[in-house]
Design a protein around this motif. Structure first.
Motif, PDB file in Angstrom:
ATOM      1  N   ASP A   1      56.467 -99.663 -67.342  1.00 43.54           N
ATOM      2  CA  ASP A   1      55.449 -99.329 -66.443  1.00 43.54           C
ATOM      3  C   ASP A   1      55.679 -99.725 -64.980  1.00 43.54           C
ATOM      4  O   ASP A   1      55.704-100.866 -64.540  1.00 43.54           O
ATOM      5  CB  ASP A   1      54.116 -99.795 -66.839  1.00 43.54           C
ATOM      6  CG  ASP A   1      52.829 -99.212 -66.223  1.00 43.54           C
ATOM      7  OD1 ASP A   1      52.962 -98.866 -65.193  1.00 43.54           O
ATOM      8  OD2 ASP A   1      51.548 -99.364 -66.904  1.00 43.54           O
TER       9      ASP A   1
ATOM     10  N   GLY B   1      48.324-101.403 -63.163  1.00 43.12           N
ATOM     11  CA  GLY B   1      47.099-101.731 -62.377  1.00 43.12           C
ATOM     12  C   GLY B   1      47.039-100.918 -61.200  1.00 43.12           C
ATOM     13  O   GLY B   1      46.783-101.317 -59.916  1.00 43.12           O
TER      14      GLY B   1
ATOM     15  N   TYR C   1      40.851 -94.961 -69.323  1.00 47.45           N
ATOM     16  CA  TYR C   1      40.317 -94.086 -68.397  1.00 47.45           C
ATOM     17  C   TYR C   1      39.334 -93.131 -68.819  1.00 47.45           C
ATOM     18  O   TYR C   1      38.355 -92.386 -68.193  1.00 47.45           O
ATOM     19  CB  TYR C   1      41.563 -93.208 -67.649  1.00 47.45           C
ATOM     20  CG  TYR C   1      42.190 -94.206 -66.636  1.00 47.45           C
ATOM     21  CD1 TYR C   1      41.768 -94.875 -65.661  1.00 47.45           C
ATOM     22  CD2 TYR C   1      43.885 -94.769 -67.383  1.00 47.45           C
ATOM     23  CE1 TYR C   1      42.573 -95.589 -64.745  1.00 47.45           C
ATOM     24  CE2 TYR C   1      44.555 -95.338 -66.471  1.00 47.45           C
ATOM     25  CZ  TYR C   1      43.723 -96.037 -65.297  1.00 47.45           C
ATOM     26  OH  TYR C   1      44.628 -96.803 -64.339  1.00 47.45           O
TER      27      TYR C   1
ATOM     28  N   ARG D   1      38.220-109.031 -66.719  1.00 45.45           N
ATOM     29  CA  ARG D   1      38.741-107.619 -66.461  1.00 45.45           C
ATOM     30  C   ARG D   1      39.778-107.746 -65.301  1.00 45.45           C
ATOM     31  O   ARG D   1      39.233-107.571 -64.200  1.00 45.45           O
ATOM     32  CB  ARG D   1      37.803-106.760 -66.421  1.00 45.45           C
ATOM     33  CG  ARG D   1      38.127-105.327 -66.773  1.00 45.45           C
ATOM     34  CD  ARG D   1      39.071-104.665 -66.045  1.00 45.45           C
ATOM     35  NE  ARG D   1      38.935-103.246 -65.933  1.00 45.45           N
ATOM     36  CZ  ARG D   1      39.835-102.170 -66.613  1.00 45.45           C
ATOM     37  NH1 ARG D   1      40.992-102.986 -66.952  1.00 45.45           N
ATOM     38  NH2 ARG D   1      39.754-100.994 -66.944  1.00 45.45           N
TER      39      ARG D   1
ATOM     40  N   ALA E   1      46.963-104.427 -67.835  1.00 44.34           N
ATOM     41  CA  ALA E   1      47.080-105.001 -69.135  1.00 44.34           C
ATOM     42  C   ALA E   1      48.491-106.002 -69.345  1.00 44.34           C
ATOM     43  O   ALA E   1      48.283-106.833 -69.944  1.00 44.34           O
ATOM     44  CB  ALA E   1      47.417-103.854 -70.201  1.00 44.34           C
TER      45      ALA E   1
ATOM     46  N   ASP F   1      42.971 -98.444 -76.100  1.00 43.47           N
ATOM     47  CA  ASP F   1      43.953 -97.501 -75.873  1.00 43.47           C
ATOM     48  C   ASP F   1      45.032 -97.734 -74.936  1.00 43.47           C
ATOM     49  O   ASP F   1      44.924 -97.185 -73.899  1.00 43.47           O
ATOM     50  CB  ASP F   1      43.072 -96.378 -75.569  1.00 43.47           C
ATOM     51  CG  ASP F   1      43.478 -94.803 -75.510  1.00 43.47           C
ATOM     52  OD1 ASP F   1      44.604 -94.931 -76.467  1.00 43.47           O
ATOM     53  OD2 ASP F   1      43.548 -94.065 -74.883  1.00 43.47           O
TER      54      ASP F   1
ATOM     55  N   ASP G   1      52.271 -99.921 -71.229  1.00 40.37           N
ATOM     56  CA  ASP G   1      51.289-101.190 -70.975  1.00 40.37           C
ATOM     57  C   ASP G   1      51.685-102.539 -71.706  1.00 40.37           C
ATOM     58  O   ASP G   1      51.386-103.442 -71.073  1.00 40.37           O
ATOM     59  CB  ASP G   1      49.913-100.884 -71.175  1.00 40.37           C
ATOM     60  CG  ASP G   1      49.278 -99.664 -70.588  1.00 40.37           C
ATOM     61  OD1 ASP G   1      49.542 -99.407 -69.170  1.00 40.37           O
ATOM     62  OD2 ASP G   1      48.751 -98.803 -71.253  1.00 40.37           O
TER      63      ASP G   1
HETATM   64  C1  IPD Z   1      45.991 -99.360 -66.932  1.00 41.03           C
HETATM   65  C2  IPD Z   1      45.926-100.925 -66.832  1.00 41.03           C
HETATM   66  C3  IPD Z   1      44.556-101.422 -67.060  1.00 41.03           C
HETATM   67  C4  IPD Z   1      44.122-100.992 -68.662  1.00 41.03           C
HETATM   68  C5  IPD Z   1      44.274 -99.311 -68.665  1.00 41.03           C
HETATM   69  C6  IPD Z   1      45.692 -98.784 -68.267  1.00 41.03           C
HETATM   70  P1  IPD Z   1      47.741 -98.285 -64.997  1.00 41.03           P
HETATM   71  O1  IPD Z   1      47.384 -99.128 -66.525  1.00 41.03           O
HETATM   72  O2  IPD Z   1      46.671-101.507 -67.484  1.00 41.03           O
HETATM   73  O3  IPD Z   1      44.260-102.799 -67.081  1.00 41.03           O
HETATM   74  O4  IPD Z   1      42.769-101.334 -69.122  1.00 41.03           O
HETATM   75  O5  IPD Z   1      44.102 -98.891 -70.103  1.00 41.03           O
HETATM   76  O6  IPD Z   1      46.026 -97.720 -68.390  1.00 41.03           O
HETATM   77  O7  IPD Z   1      47.117 -97.064 -65.316  1.00 41.03           O
HETATM   78  O8  IPD Z   1      47.115 -99.194 -64.152  1.00 41.03           O
HETATM   79  O9  IPD Z   1      49.171 -98.313 -65.254  1.00 41.03           O
END
Ligand code: IPD
Ligand code: CA
Ligand code: CA
Length: 260
Positions: free
Chosen positions: A86, A90, A161, A185, A189, A208, A213
């Motif tokens: 990733d 965030g 999302y 929060r 992740a 999810d 992540d």
């Molecule tokens: C998101 C982050 C966020 C989590 C979402 C992820 P992104 O990744 O890790 O904390 O709640 O489920 O999709 O889109 O910022 O790479």
């Protein structure tokens, strides 16, 4: 696994995480382009820049290895060695200059996670783990917290999302609110998992997640002697969406709460 090779892989992951993380840090407040993958799911030019830095560094050193990275189609899918990346975890925080985001890089060999790195460029914190060799934060050995009860715990969660999935987290969120000391929060992740590994959080759940992540963070939690499962308590694989990570001591209480 041959230690000499694993050390080389770990070094490559760390080098790439530092270089990409530094690029992200320099780009805060200087985003040139934002596009939308969904109503609220953003991708910036910096996600892509970071990914291109990491892929160049990894592919130059290991041209036969497979790649599963968020912003690019998978490469060499049948390869025994697979990098799970990733480039910016965030993105929403980053797009708002809210300074919590990370780079996450893991290497899976024959279906097993061999090493994982999560780098937070704003705090210069590098979390990493190697299978069977412990987890570290900037060279300091990590251990999960010793909190034994949910009522004394600081928890963290995240929201997908997708609206239909996001909404599923409202009931557990409400229940945990009344059972734990507090809930946070962060919006990354990979940071959530790394903070469970370092004892800053006692537990984390999310509905999810994608493999990029969680892949690095879950190895870091396990190597810090934490526990990572699905909501049913079966060991979590990075391809499982639901994730529950904890210091082990509060795991059962978290599973029962998720069942309510
Ligand atoms: C998101 C982050 C966020 C989590 C979402 C992820 P992104 O990744 O890790 O904390 O709640 O489920 O999709 O889109 O910022 O790479
Ligand atoms: Ca992510
Ligand atoms: Ca991302």
């Amino acid at each position: 696994m041959d230690k000499k090779y694993i050390d080389r892989y770990k070094k490559a992951a760390i080098d790439a995480a530092y270089k990409a993380g530094n690029c992200i840090r320099r780009s805060v407040g200087r985003i040139e382009k934002i596009s939308f993958k969904g109503d609220t799911n953003l991708v910036t030019d910096v996600d892509k820049k970071s990914e291109s830095i990491i892929l160049k560094m990894i592919q130059r050193r290991f041209p036969d290895h497979g790649i599963l990275s968020e912003e690019t189609p998978p490469k060499r899918e049948g390869a025994s060695h697979k990098w799970i990346i990733d480039p910016l975890d965030g993105t929403t925080n980053f797009a708002h200059s809210f300074p919590i985001f990370s780079v996450s890089i893991a290497l899976e060999i024959d279906g097993e996670m061999a090493c994982g790195v999560v780098y937070d460029p704003m705090r210069d914190e590098l979390f990493y783990a190697q299978k069977g060799r412990g987890a570290f934060l900037n060279k300091r050995r990590l251990h999960v917290s010793m909190t034994g009860k949910l009522k004394d715990s600081l928890l963290v969660t995240g929201f997908a999302y997708d609206d239909s999935i996001k909404i599923k987290n409202l009931a557990p969120f409400k229940t945990f609110l009344s059972k734990a000391r507090g809930i946070r929060r962060t919006g990354s992740a990979a940071i959530d998992l790394s903070y469970v590994a370092s004892g800053r959080f006692d537990g984390f759940w999310e509905f999810d997640l994608k493999p990029w992540d969680s892949a690095a963070g879950e190895l870091i939690v396990r190597e810090a002697l934490g526990c990572v499962t699905t909501f049913n308590g079966t060991p979590h694989l990075p391809y499982d969406k639901e994730i529950l990570a904890s210091n082990t001591l509060i795991h059962k209480e978290m599973i029962s709460t998720l069942k309510m």
